[in-house]
Design a protein around this motif. Structure first.
Motif, PDB file in Angstrom:
ATOM      1  N   VAL A   1       1.382  -1.401   4.965  1.00  0.00           N
ATOM      2  CA  VAL A   1       0.826  -0.399   4.041  1.00  0.00           C
ATOM      3  C   VAL A   1       0.061  -1.151   3.011  1.00  0.00           C
ATOM      4  O   VAL A   1       0.451  -1.963   2.095  1.00  0.00           O
ATOM      5  CB  VAL A   1       1.705   0.583   3.535  1.00  0.00           C
ATOM      6  CG1 VAL A   1       1.168   1.589   2.603  1.00  0.00           C
ATOM      7  CG2 VAL A   1       2.498   1.328   4.702  1.00  0.00           C
TER       8      VAL A   1
ATOM      9  N   THR B   1       3.645   7.488   1.462  1.00  0.00           N
ATOM     10  CA  THR B   1       3.940   5.981   1.790  1.00  0.00           C
ATOM     11  C   THR B   1       4.882   6.090   2.913  1.00  0.00           C
ATOM     12  O   THR B   1       4.796   5.043   3.752  1.00  0.00           O
ATOM     13  CB  THR B   1       4.501   5.221   0.500  1.00  0.00           C
ATOM     14  OG1 THR B   1       3.767   5.775  -0.511  1.00  0.00           O
ATOM     15  CG2 THR B   1       4.982   4.033   0.454  1.00  0.00           C
TER      16      THR B   1
ATOM     17  N   ALA C   1       3.159   6.344   5.774  1.00  0.00           N
ATOM     18  CA  ALA C   1       1.988   5.529   6.263  1.00  0.00           C
ATOM     19  C   ALA C   1       2.822   4.147   7.134  1.00  0.00           C
ATOM     20  O   ALA C   1       2.149   3.528   8.017  1.00  0.00           O
ATOM     21  CB  ALA C   1       1.577   4.881   5.095  1.00  0.00           C
TER      22      ALA C   1
ATOM     23  N   SER D   1       1.450   3.217  10.669  1.00  0.00           N
ATOM     24  CA  SER D   1       1.129   1.710  11.066  1.00  0.00           C
ATOM     25  C   SER D   1       1.678   1.272  12.322  1.00  0.00           C
ATOM     26  O   SER D   1       1.148   0.655  13.077  1.00  0.00           O
ATOM     27  CB  SER D   1       1.534   1.146   9.794  1.00  0.00           C
ATOM     28  OG  SER D   1       1.236  -0.256  10.007  1.00  0.00           O
TER      29      SER D   1
ATOM     30  N   VAL E   1      -2.320   0.643   7.322  1.00  0.00           N
ATOM     31  CA  VAL E   1      -2.776   1.868   6.854  1.00  0.00           C
ATOM     32  C   VAL E   1      -3.070   1.724   5.444  1.00  0.00           C
ATOM     33  O   VAL E   1      -2.117   1.420   4.555  1.00  0.00           O
ATOM     34  CB  VAL E   1      -1.482   3.263   7.238  1.00  0.00           C
ATOM     35  CG1 VAL E   1      -1.928   4.497   6.498  1.00  0.00           C
ATOM     36  CG2 VAL E   1      -1.555   3.193   8.590  1.00  0.00           C
TER      37      VAL E   1
ATOM     38  N   LEU F   1      -3.463   3.426   1.764  1.00  0.00           N
ATOM     39  CA  LEU F   1      -2.978   4.503   0.775  1.00  0.00           C
ATOM     40  C   LEU F   1      -3.827   4.299  -0.447  1.00  0.00           C
ATOM     41  O   LEU F   1      -3.731   3.668  -1.156  1.00  0.00           O
ATOM     42  CB  LEU F   1      -1.456   4.331   0.310  1.00  0.00           C
ATOM     43  CG  LEU F   1      -0.808   5.757  -0.120  1.00  0.00           C
ATOM     44  CD1 LEU F   1      -0.457   6.680   0.693  1.00  0.00           C
ATOM     45  CD2 LEU F   1       0.443   5.210  -1.129  1.00  0.00           C
TER      46      LEU F   1
END
Ligand code: SF4
Length: 532
Positions: free
Chosen positions: A103, A145, A148, A152, A159, A161
Motif C-alpha cells: 500500500v 487501508t 487496499a 493489492s 494500491v 491510498l
C-alpha cells in the motif's frame, strides 16, 4: 469493535497494523509524517511490526517492495512530491507480480500549506495503471487501508491510498476491528514476474493491461463508489473529502440532486455514464486537479453541461471548502458572525530564535559582502533564508536541486555560485549531484547546514549522525584541503566567514559543513531527560 479518536494519518497507520502489516517505511514529509511516527511508537510499545525512516522516498519504496517480494504486507508513506522521487520503483512495481500486499500512501497538499506544488496523485495512479482509493474521513481512511492490502493481493498491484492535508490532519472517531495475522514468508509464485527483462516486461505489461477490466469492474460496483439517482436537473460528483463539503450544503438545496461519490479509481465509467444519462448538468467537486472533470469532457456529448474547475464554477487552485462548494451549488454564501477586530501583530515565518541556521546565513552574508553571489537553496527550515532579514537565497525548487543548480549556474558563468542544503536533504537527494560536481571539480561552494535532524517535520533523525558526514564527503571524493567542518555559533561568524570567503575564491569545488544541533530538538531532549 472499539472506538478511538485518530488523525486521518493515524487511522491509516492503525488500519495497516490491523491488516497484518509487517513493515512500513517513509521519509518524513508534511502532511504524511504522522503515519510512520505512529507506527514507530506502536512498534516500540507492542512490537510485531517494523517501522522506520528511510533516506528518501525511493529507498523507502524499494524496502517496502522487498517486503512484498517476500510475501508479506508493507506500507510506504510519503507526501505528494515524494512520489516524484519514488516514481521509478513505483511505475515499475505496478508491472511486477506483487506478492504481499503493498500500500502506497500519498498525502497531497491542495492549497500548498507546506509544499511547493499541488500535484494530484490520482494522475500518477492512472499513469501507472494501478488502483487508487480516496477516503473521505478518518473512518474510511482506516477501512480503505485494510481494503487496499486485500486489493493489492487480489490484483497483484501496489494500491495507492490518496489523502489530502485536511483529512491527514483532522481527528475523528474511528471504529476499529480485529488484527489479522501477518502473512507467512513465501517465495514469489513466479520469479520471472519480478525480473523486468524486456521479454518478461512485455508479457507482464500485457497482463497488467488485461487486468484493467477487472479493476474497472471492481470500481463500477456499489462500494467505495456510490451512485444515487434522484432529481435530474443536476448530478453532483464528489471525490474523497469533497463529499463532506457537499453533505454540509445539500440540505439547503431546493431539490436533491443525483449524486455519485467516487472513492476508488480507475474511474467508475459505468456509474458516471448512468449518472450523466439521468441528468441535465453535472457539477464535479474534487480536491486537487480537475481529474474527473477532464475525463468527463472527453466522453460526454457536447450538449451536456459540465461545471467544475475548468469552467470556473470551482476555483482551479487551492483547497476545497464548504463555502466554495456552496457557491458552486448556486447557494448564497452563509453570513458568519462578525468577529470583533483583534489587533494581531504580523508574524511572518522566520527561523526560531537561537537557530543554528541564523549563524550560517550571517556567515554567508559576511563572506559574500561586495560579491554578486548567487545562492541556490533547498527544502528545509533554512529556505527561510530567502526572507528578510537575510534575503540570502535566490532559489528553492525541489529536494537536492540546490547542488545541481549551483553546478549549472557555475557552468553558465555565475560566480560565486553557492548552494545551501541541510544535512537530511543532502542525504536524501544531494549526494548524486555532488558527485557530478566532484567529477567536474565545478567552481562552486557547497554549504551543508547540519542541524543533526529533519527539523522541519518535527525532528526525526537524519540518516547518519553529524560525526559521519566528514568521512562520507571524503569518501565521495571531496578534496580534504577544501572541506571544512565548522561549528556554527554567533561568536564564530567572523572566523567562519573568513574560511568561507577563502573557499569561494578557490577555483574549484569546496564544501563547508556548518554544524550545530537544531535548538528545538536540543530543548526537547533536555525536557525528556528532566522527566526521565
Ligand atoms: S526547528 Fe530547528 S532548524 Fe528549524 S528553524 Fe527552528 S531551530 Fe532552526
Amino acid at each position: 469493535m472499539s472506538e478511538q479518536v485518530l488523525l486521518g494519518d493515524e487511522a491509516v497507520a492503525l488500519g495497516a497494523v490491523h491488516a497484518g502489516l509487517t513493515a512500513a517505511y517513509a521519509y518524513p514529509g508534511t502532511p504524511s509524517t504522522e503515519i510512520v511516527e505512529y507506527l514507530i511508537r506502536y512498534a516500540a510499545r507492542h512490537g510485531g511490526v517494523q517501522a522506520s525512516w528511510s533516506t528518501n522516498e525511493k529507498t523507502a519504496y524499494e524496502a517496502a517492495l522487498g517486503v512484498s517480494f517476500a510475501g508479506r504486507r508493507a506500507l510506504v508513506a510519503m507526501k505528494h512530491v515524494g512520489l516524484n522521487v519514488a516514481a521509478d520503483p513505483f511505475m515499475n512495481s505496478v508491472i511486477v507480480d506483487i506478492s504481499g500486499g503493498l500500500v502506497v500512501v500519498v498525502a497531497d497538499d491542495p492549497g500548498m500549506h507546506s509544499s511547493q506544488n499541488e500535484q494530484d496523485t490520482r494522475y500518477y495512479a492512472d499513469f501507472a495503471r494501478t488502483m487508487c482509493l480516496e477516503p473521505a474521513n478518518a473512518q474510511e481512511a482506516y477501512e480503505m487501508t485494510r481494503s487496499a492490502f486485500e486489493l493489492s493481493e487480489q490484483f497483484h498491484i501496489p494500491v495507492v491510498l490518496r489523502l489530502v492535508t485536511r483529512l491527514a490532519h483532522s481527528r475523528g472517531v474511528v471504529r476499529v476491528g480485529d488484527t489479522r495475522a501477518q502473512n507467512p514468508l513465501r517465495m514469489p509464485r513466479d520469479r520471472s514476474a519480478w525480473t523486468l527483462l524486456p521479454a518478461n516486461a512485455r508479457r507482464l505489461w500485457r497482463e497488467l493491461l488485461d487486468r484493467q477490466q477487472d479493476l474497472r469492474a471492481y470500481t463500477s460496483r456499489q462500494g467505495e463508489n456510490r451512485l444515487e439517482l434522484a432529481d435530474s436537473r443536476l448530478g453532483v460528483v464528489t471525490c474523497g473529502i469533497a463529499r463532506n463539503y457537499y453533505e454540509e450544503n445539500r440540505g439547503d438545496l431546493p431539490f436533491q440532486p443525483s449524486h455519485l461519490h467516487i472513492g476508488a479509481y480507475p474511474m467508475p465509467i459505468d456509474l458516471l455514464r448512468k449518472l450523466v444519462a439521468h441528468v441535465e448538468a453535472v457539477l464535479v467537486l474534487e480536491d486537487g486537479y480537475p481529474f474527473v472533470e477532464r475525463a468527463l469532457r472527453g466522453v460526454l456529448p457536447p450538449d451536456k453541461e459540465i461545471r467544475g474547475k475548468q469552467t470556473g464554477t470551482i476555483p482551479p487552485d487551492g483547497e476545497l471548502t464548504p463555502d466554495i462548494v456552496r457557491v458552486g451549488l448556486g447557494l448564497q454564501v452563509r453570513q458568519g458572525v462578525a468577529a470583533p477586530p483583534i489587533p494581531v501583530p504580523q508574524r511572518p515565518p522566520q527561523l526560531c530564535a537561537g537557530c543554528p541556521h541564523i549563524d550560517t546565513f550571517n556567515t554567508l552574508l559576511k563572506a559574500t559582502e561586495g560579491l554578486h553571489a548567487r545562492v541556490t537553496s533547498d527544502i528545509g527550515c533554512y529556505t527561510l533564508g530567502a526572507l528578510p532579514p537575510y534575503n540570502a537565497v535566490d532559489s528553492c525548487v525541489c529536494m537536492g536541486a540546490s547542488i545541481g543548480m549551483a553546478r549549472g549556474a557555475a557552468d553558465a558563468g555565475f560566480h560565486p555560485a553557492i548552494a545551501v542544503i541541510g544535512d537530511s536533504t543532502f542525504l536524501h537527494s544531494g549526494i548524486t549531484p555532488l558527485l557530478d560536481a566532484i567529477v567536474a571539480d565545478t567552481n562552486m561552494t557547497l554549504i551543508i547546514a547540519d542541524n543533526e535532524v529533519v527539523a522541519m517535520t518535527g525532528g526525526q533523525p537524519s540518516a547518519i549522525p553529524s560525526s559521519r558526514m566528514e568521512p562520507l564527503l571524503k569518501g565521495l571524493g571531496v578534496r580534504p584541503d577544501h572541506l571544512h567542518i565548522l561549528e556554527t555559533h554567533p561568536r564564530l561568524v567572523d572566523r567562519n566567514a573568513e574560511i568561507l570567503r577563502r573557499e569561494i575564491e578557490h577555483d574549484g569545488l569546496s564544501v563547508i559543513v556548518t554544524v550545530r544541533e537544531c535548538i528545538e530538538t536540543a530543548r526537547d531532549k533536555t525536557k525528556k531527560k528532566a522527566h526521565a
